[in-house]
Design a protein around this motif. Sequence first.
Motif, short mmCIF file in Angstrom:
data_model
loop_
_atom_site.label_atom_id
_atom_site.label_comp_id
_atom_site.label_asym_id
_atom_site.label_seq_id
_atom_site.Cartn_x
_atom_site.Cartn_y
_atom_site.Cartn_z
N LEU A 15 0.83 -1.21 0.00
CA LEU A 15 0.00 0.00 0.00
C LEU A 15 0.86 1.26 0.00
CD1 LEU A 15 -2.73 1.37 0.07
CD2 LEU A 15 -2.74 1.09 2.57
N ASP A 16 1.94 1.24 0.77
CA ASP A 16 2.85 2.39 0.78
C ASP A 16 3.45 2.62 -0.60
OD1 ASP A 16 2.37 2.86 3.46
OD2 ASP A 16 4.17 1.77 4.15
N ARG A 17 3.85 1.54 -1.28
CA ARG A 17 4.41 1.68 -2.63
C ARG A 17 3.37 2.21 -3.59
NH1 ARG A 17 6.39 -3.94 -2.81
NH2 ARG A 17 5.63 -3.93 -4.95
N LEU A 18 2.14 1.70 -3.48
CA LEU A 18 1.05 2.18 -4.34
C LEU A 18 0.78 3.66 -4.10
CD1 LEU A 18 -1.45 -0.79 -4.16
CD2 LEU A 18 -0.11 -0.07 -6.15
N ARG A 19 0.81 4.07 -2.84
CA ARG A 19 0.61 5.49 -2.52
C ARG A 19 1.68 6.35 -3.17
NH1 ARG A 19 -0.74 4.27 3.63
NH2 ARG A 19 -3.01 4.25 3.51
N GLY A 20 2.92 5.86 -3.13
CA GLY A 20 4.02 6.60 -3.75
C GLY A 20 3.85 6.73 -5.25
N ALA A 22 1.08 6.48 -6.96
CA ALA A 22 -0.10 7.31 -7.23
C ALA A 22 0.22 8.79 -7.01
CB ALA A 22 -1.26 6.87 -6.34
N ALA A 23 0.94 9.09 -5.94
CA ALA A 23 1.28 10.49 -5.63
C ALA A 23 2.13 11.11 -6.73
CB ALA A 23 2.01 10.56 -4.29
N SER A 28 -5.25 9.36 -6.74
CA SER A 28 -5.53 8.60 -5.52
C SER A 28 -5.08 7.16 -5.76
CB SER A 28 -7.03 8.62 -5.21
OG SER A 28 -7.75 7.87 -6.18
N VAL A 29 -4.91 6.40 -4.69
CA VAL A 29 -4.52 5.00 -4.81
C VAL A 29 -5.59 4.25 -5.61
CG1 VAL A 29 -4.10 2.85 -3.55
CG2 VAL A 29 -3.14 4.99 -2.71
N GLN A 30 -6.86 4.54 -5.34
CA GLN A 30 -7.94 3.87 -6.05
C GLN A 30 -7.86 4.13 -7.55
OE1 GLN A 30 -8.25 5.75 -3.33
NE2 GLN A 30 -9.48 4.64 -1.82
N TYR A 32 -5.21 5.05 -9.27
CA TYR A 32 -3.98 4.44 -9.79
C TYR A 32 -4.19 2.94 -10.05
CZ TYR A 32 0.78 2.76 -10.15
OH TYR A 32 1.92 2.13 -10.58
#
Length: 67
Positions: A15-20, A22-23, A28-30, A32
């Motif tokens: 999740l942290d990697r996905l947040r990065g 996406a950012a 948003s993560v969703q 992305y």
Amino acid sequence: MGSTVLSLRIDGELLDRLRGHAAKRGMSVQDYVLRTLIRDDFDERFKAAVDETEKFYGRASEPEPLT
């Protein structure tokens, strides 16, 4: 076309990697994850279409390597 909810359980590190990721794209993560799924689905459908075309017309001969 309607929408449906998909719930996922994922590892905190993922999740942290996905947040990065996406950012970096201002998403948003969703969004992305959805864009990634759509892209992968397109790639699969495109490959299937190419395979069907090659079956229909016959696979093009491989070009000889340049020496």
